[in-house]
Design a protein around this motif. Structure first.
Motif, short mmCIF file in Angstrom:
data_model
loop_
_atom_site.label_atom_id
_atom_site.label_comp_id
_atom_site.label_asym_id
_atom_site.label_seq_id
_atom_site.Cartn_x
_atom_site.Cartn_y
_atom_site.Cartn_z
N ALA A 27 0.77 -1.11 -0.10
CA ALA A 27 0.05 -0.11 0.04
C ALA A 27 0.97 1.15 0.07
CB ALA A 27 -0.88 -0.06 1.29
N ARG A 28 0.24 2.21 -0.28
CA ARG A 28 0.89 3.81 -0.31
C ARG A 28 -0.06 4.55 0.08
NH1 ARG A 28 -0.26 7.02 -4.52
NH2 ARG A 28 -1.50 6.22 -6.43
N PRO A 29 0.56 5.78 0.73
CA PRO A 29 -0.41 6.70 1.29
C PRO A 29 -0.95 7.52 0.20
CG PRO A 29 1.71 7.22 1.80
CD PRO A 29 1.64 5.94 0.96
N LEU A 30 -2.24 8.21 0.32
CA LEU A 30 -2.83 9.26 -0.26
C LEU A 30 -2.82 10.56 0.22
CD1 LEU A 30 -5.96 6.88 -1.69
CD2 LEU A 30 -3.75 7.20 -2.68
N VAL A 31 -2.75 11.65 -0.62
CA VAL A 31 -2.66 12.82 -0.01
C VAL A 31 -3.60 13.70 -0.94
CG1 VAL A 31 -0.36 12.75 0.99
CG2 VAL A 31 -0.88 13.73 -1.39
N ASP A 32 -4.27 14.69 -0.54
CA ASP A 32 -5.29 15.70 -1.10
C ASP A 32 -4.47 16.58 -1.89
OD1 ASP A 32 -4.58 17.28 0.74
OD2 ASP A 32 -6.53 17.05 1.87
N GLU A 33 -5.28 17.60 -2.35
CA GLU A 33 -4.53 18.59 -3.08
C GLU A 33 -3.77 19.43 -2.18
OE1 GLU A 33 -8.71 19.72 -2.19
OE2 GLU A 33 -7.75 18.06 -2.89
N HIS A 34 -3.97 19.56 -1.01
CA HIS A 34 -3.50 20.28 0.21
C HIS A 34 -1.96 19.70 0.87
CE1 HIS A 34 -6.49 23.20 -0.33
NE2 HIS A 34 -7.28 22.26 0.07
N GLY A 35 -1.93 18.57 0.11
CA GLY A 35 -0.85 17.60 0.67
C GLY A 35 -1.02 17.01 2.09
N LEU A 36 -2.25 16.88 2.65
CA LEU A 36 -2.65 16.26 3.84
C LEU A 36 -3.26 14.89 3.44
CD1 LEU A 36 -4.98 19.12 5.18
CD2 LEU A 36 -2.68 18.57 5.92
N PRO A 37 -2.92 13.86 4.55
CA PRO A 37 -3.25 12.54 4.43
C PRO A 37 -4.69 12.38 3.93
CG PRO A 37 -2.05 12.93 6.36
CD PRO A 37 -2.50 14.31 5.91
N ALA A 38 -4.94 11.65 2.98
CA ALA A 38 -6.30 11.25 2.44
C ALA A 38 -6.77 9.72 2.49
CB ALA A 38 -6.41 11.83 0.94
N GLY A 39 -5.69 9.12 3.22
CA GLY A 39 -6.02 7.42 3.38
C GLY A 39 -5.00 6.68 2.54
N TRP A 40 -5.37 5.72 2.34
CA TRP A 40 -4.48 4.53 1.56
C TRP A 40 -5.14 3.87 0.51
CZ3 TRP A 40 0.43 3.43 3.53
CH2 TRP A 40 0.77 4.34 4.83
N ARG A 41 -4.33 3.31 -0.57
CA ARG A 41 -4.47 2.60 -1.54
C ARG A 41 -3.56 1.26 -1.63
NH1 ARG A 41 -5.08 5.93 -5.86
NH2 ARG A 41 -7.01 6.36 -5.42
N GLY A 42 -4.11 0.25 -1.68
CA GLY A 42 -3.29 -0.85 -1.97
C GLY A 42 -3.84 -2.03 -2.58
N VAL A 43 -2.87 -3.04 -2.63
CA VAL A 43 -3.21 -4.27 -3.22
C VAL A 43 -2.99 -5.42 -1.98
CG1 VAL A 43 -2.77 -6.13 -4.99
CG2 VAL A 43 -2.98 -3.79 -5.56
N ALA A 44 -4.03 -6.40 -2.02
CA ALA A 44 -3.53 -7.51 -1.11
C ALA A 44 -3.61 -8.92 -1.84
CB ALA A 44 -4.82 -7.56 0.06
N THR A 45 -2.45 -9.46 -1.74
CA THR A 45 -2.34 -10.51 -2.62
C THR A 45 -2.38 -12.03 -1.64
OG1 THR A 45 -0.59 -9.53 -4.22
CG2 THR A 45 -0.66 -11.97 -4.27
N ASP A 46 -3.12 -12.86 -2.19
CA ASP A 46 -3.37 -14.00 -1.40
C ASP A 46 -1.98 -14.98 -1.60
OD1 ASP A 46 -3.99 -16.56 -0.30
OD2 ASP A 46 -6.02 -16.41 -0.80
N ILE A 47 -1.01 -15.08 -0.39
CA ILE A 47 0.08 -15.89 -0.66
C ILE A 47 -0.03 -17.19 0.20
CG2 ILE A 47 1.47 -13.65 -0.98
CD1 ILE A 47 2.18 -13.76 1.91
N THR A 48 -1.15 -17.80 0.16
CA THR A 48 -1.34 -18.97 1.15
C THR A 48 -0.36 -19.95 0.76
OG1 THR A 48 -3.55 -18.12 1.80
CG2 THR A 48 -3.20 -20.47 2.28
N GLU A 49 -0.65 -20.33 -0.38
CA GLU A 49 0.06 -21.49 -0.73
C GLU A 49 1.64 -21.41 -0.74
OE1 GLU A 49 -0.88 -22.57 -4.83
OE2 GLU A 49 -2.85 -22.74 -4.44
#
Length: 824
Positions: free
Chosen positions: A334-356
């Motif tokens: 994941a990587r952090p998201l920022v808004d137009e003012h440079g403030l934290p706006a959340g996270w976006r990422g990918v979860a991969t199933d690595i069970t095997e």
């Protein structure tokens, strides 16, 4: 009116984003011509870039005018100075007025082609105005004033061209208007070096123009890419939707309050919760509920919270989950998201199933031993894995790829072990990122890595992976802030079962292929072939035969003459090592010298060459010098200085010249410079061989002043057909003359080459035109033949007539020579 802002920023972040986009988007950007609306916006951006720092630029123009008027007052007619300065001041005022009007009007979004043409005409006018000064006054100025004017004009060419680079025609008009007048001023000045300076100034103008157009092309591509990207958002959304529906990975997007912004069907399926309910609940506490309750789950959760608190992107964070379908393991990036003012706006990422993969790792964890630096599989575990595969019946098709980092020793020695460790770590991670789950990446030790790739039956199947590896290594490694190092590696490949069915044979054959790739220049891959085994046996045979070759009388020296350009007399000889094996015949130094270096025999061979050359030179007529090359390994030996002193005991002071190549300085510059200084203190001359073909020769000349510079034969060979080679040779000769060093041109084979070098001021010549290498016993005959026929045959085309005795010179010319040791 042209304006001169500071250097424009190239936009490295935008370039990184372009590389990250899909390939078909990049293809459309590079092939689709811009629409008229896009072209109008592009022109506006170009003009705004020039306008941005106009006040500073005009201030610089006015300041330079004031300084020049003050410096030349009394040497140039006041009316001319004031008229010239007033004209530029008027142009600067017009530029400031245009900037002020643009500021009041506000930033415009479009511009016409006519506006760019007007800017080009105005830039040319300002360049013409600046060029009037040297054109009218240079020939009448004192030398100091000429140098001052030349410095200011050169700086104005560079600053103006770069400042106008966003409007390339304006930059071109300015550089040509100013540069051509400056070249004309040089031609009219009557200066003895006016021709050479004009050539250099023309090359400088060409470099500035090339930079202007290269930057303009980059700016155009960036702006078009941004426009294209906006039109592709809809297509990208469709691709993301298709990814969510069919891929096994799960996309996660969380807002600043910790709530799911988007819930894919895949995420709802894995967690067993309806998508509508997921969007109504906090994401991270919900994820904590699904994590395992054991020690591993608590540790993973604590580490995830720490990463989230840091607010930085992370990759492959393991998450053990207890889902309705049973225990699962996720790898979250994941990587952090920022808004137009440079403030934290959340996270976006990918979860991969690595069970095997996790379960397989758990089952084999009691056998696993990882490399402590890179975290990769180590030699022991790799051999066990390969042995298990090769023990199957039948042997499955697979490939073993051996890697070796080119230049790693240099980084490790010069920048420290921490930098070397960083290089190894980054290299290992890139290999790991390109591998499949079924592949194995290991570090065997040092800078040796290996990869095991399954289901490879033919070399063609593996080539795409090897090409991707080379492509991935093009991005430099940041060893420290502001310090980047390129990654280069050689690869050798052996396939099973064709190239071997046991571990040692397969690894040995992969090493042979790796050695072949390194011999071919590195940064490439090579597949094993049966011929490599024959070559390996020959190398082993040559190394064995080379031990004691000197004591068996198999080695001898040949000498190639060097003549003075001024009067064509012989001034010295270079020593060249030759090896004649009683069974293998004549063996080229190109083949056996690298083998001697790798086997640790260079110290023994170098000492023998030094003794033999000095012994032969003691029998020569007075004044003839002998030149002996010294390898980097010899310079590092503790008794090297004593060897030189003992060998040169029979020679007059200054008759022995010792040559080093740039590679010897690169390996350990501090040690090499210290040894060279002690050699000079003993009265021996020094030469820098193959000058200009290495990496940092000018830096070495600052640290140590050599007696002789040797011009590499590649420059001499290209002298008649390459203008660039002519400029480089002229530059080397001028620099050597300014520093008080002699020059020797190697590889002179034609009278045309000799004539050009003599007319350019080269001190000495060496090559087949004068003589091929001859044995020591044939030197008296060569000297007599040169006195009778050789000098006389060359004199009419190479130099003015001179008395016969002076051309032969009875070998009493001042000692001077230099040649590469044993590599010919």
């Amino acid at each position: 009116m042209p304006y001169f802002p500071a250097f424009l920023r190239a936009g490295r972040g935008a370039a990184a984003r372009r590389r990250a986009r899909l390939w078909w988007l990049r293809r459309e950007r590079t092939t689709r011509p811009p629409t008229e609306a896009e072209a109008a916006r592009l022109r506006a951006r170009q003009l705004q870039a020039v306008l941005r720092l106009t006040p500073v630029a005009m201030g610089i123009n006015l300041g330079n005018v004031a300084v020049i008027v003050h410096a030349l007052w009394g040497q140039v007619a006041p009316a001319l100075l004031l008229g010239w300065g007033g004209g530029i001041a008027i142009m600067a005022a017009m530029g400031l007025r245009g900037w002020w009007r643009g500021r009041q009007r506000g930033e415009r979004s479009t511009a016409s082609a006519r506006a760019l043409r007007r800017a080009a005409w105005q830039a040319g006018a300002l360049g013409m105005a600046w060029g009037v000064l040297p054109l009218v006054t240079l020939s009448a100025l004192e030398a100091t004033a000429q140098f001052f004017v030349g410095t200011v004009i050169t700086g104005m060419i560079c600053a103006g061209g770069f400042a106008l680079s966003s409007v390339p025609w304006a930059g071109t008009a300015y550089v040509l208007a100013l540069g051509l007048q400056a070249m004309g001023a040089l031609a009219l000045s009557g200066h003895p070096q006016a021709g050479s300076l004009s050539v250099l100034l023309g090359a400088y103008n060409g470099l500035v123009l090339y930079t202007v157009w290269a930057y303009a092309a980059g700016l155009r591509a960036r702006l078009l890419a941004e426009a294209t990207a906006e039109r592709q958002n809809e297509v990208i959304s469709l691709l993301l939707q298709d990814f969510e529906e069919h891929a096994s990975d799960v996309l996660l997007e969380v807002d600043a309050l910790g709530r799911f912004l988007h819930v894919s069907p895949r995420l709802a399926q894995v967690l067993g919760v309806p998508a509508r309910r997921l969007t109504q609940r906090p994401a991270w506490p919900l994820l904590r509920r699904w994590m395992a309750r054991d020690e591993g789950g608590r540790t993973a959760w604590s580490a995830l919270r720490a990463r989230l608190a840091e607010g930085r992107a992370f990759r492959d964070h393991p998450l053990p989950l207890q889902t309705p379908a049973g225990p699962r393991w996720w790898s979250l990036s994941a990587r952090p998201l920022v808004d137009e003012h440079g403030l934290p706006a959340g996270w976006r990422g990918v979860a991969t199933d690595i069970t095997e993969r996790h379960l397989a790792h758990s089952r084999l964890s009691w056998l696993a031993h990882n490399d402590s630096l890179t975290g990769l599989v180590n030699r022991h575990q790799f051999r066990e894995r390969l042995q298990a595969l090769l023990g199957a019946v039948p042997v499955p098709p697979l490939a073993v790829i051996c890697f070796d980092l080119d230049g790693f020793k240099q980084v490790n020695d010069q920048q420290g072990h921490a930098a070397g460790d960083r290089l190894l770590t980054d290299f290992g991670q890139r290999l790991l990122a390109l591998s499949r789950r079924s592949d194995t990446v290991a570090r065997l030790g040092g800078d040796e890595f290996v990869m095991l790739v399954l289901d490879i039956q033919r070399p063609e199947t593996l080539k795409p992976l090897l090409d991707r590896i080379l492509l991935a290594l093009e991005v430099p490694v940041e060893l420290a802030p502001g310090c980047q190092e390129p990654l280069r590696c050689s690869m050798g490949v052996a396939l099973a079962p064709a190239d071997g069915q046991d571990v040692d044979t397969l690894l040995s054959h992969a090493d042979l292929a790796l050695y072949a790739a390194k011999r071919a220049g590195g940064q490439r891959y090579s597949f094993f072939s049966a011929q490599m085994t024959d070559g390996s046996r020959r190398r082993a045979q040559l190394v064995q035969a080379l031990r004691g070759a000197a004591s068996r009388g198999e080695l001898h020296l040949a000498y190639q003459a060097q003549i003075e350009s001024e009067d064509l007399r012989v001034s010295g000889f270079e020593a060249l090592l030759r090896w004649h094996h009683p069974e293998l015949g004549d063996i080229s130094p190109v083949e056996f010298i690298p083998l001697a270096e790798g086997a640790g025999l260079m110290g023994e061979l170098g000492a023998w060459v030094l003794q033999a050359a000095c012994r032969d030179a003691a029998q020569w007529p007075a004044g003839l010098s002998v030149s002996v090359n010294v390898s980097a390994l010899q310079l590092a030996e503790p008794d090297f200085l004593a060897q030189v002193q003992a060998a040169a005991a029979l020679l007059p002071p200054g008759q022995l010249e010792l040559e080093v190549t740039e590679s010897a300085l690169i390996d350990d510059a501090d040690t090499a410079v210290a040894v060279l200084q002690q050699l000079r203190a003993q009265g021996h001359r020094t030469a820098l061989d193959d000058f200009g073909t290495g990496y940092s020769a000018l830096g070495y000349l600052r640290r140590f002043r050599f007696d002789t510079l040797k011009i590499d034969r590649s420059f001499v060979r290209d002298l008649s057909r390459d203008a660039g080679a002519q400029v480089l040779v002229d530059t080397i000769l001028a620099m050597a003359q300014a520093l008080g060093m002699r020059t020797v041109a190697e590889g002179v084979e034609t009278e045309a080459e000799a004539r050009r070098l003599i007319h350019r001021g080269c001190t000495s010549l060496q090559g087949f035109l004068i003589s091929r290498p001859v044995p020591a016993q044939a030197l008296p005959d060569f000297l007599q033949a040169w006195c009778r026929r050789g000098a006389a045959s060359l004199r009419p085309s190479l130099s003015p007539p001179a008395p016969e005795a002076e051309a032969c010179g009875n070998a009493t010319a001042p000692a001077d020579a230099g040649a590469p040791l044993m590599h010919r």
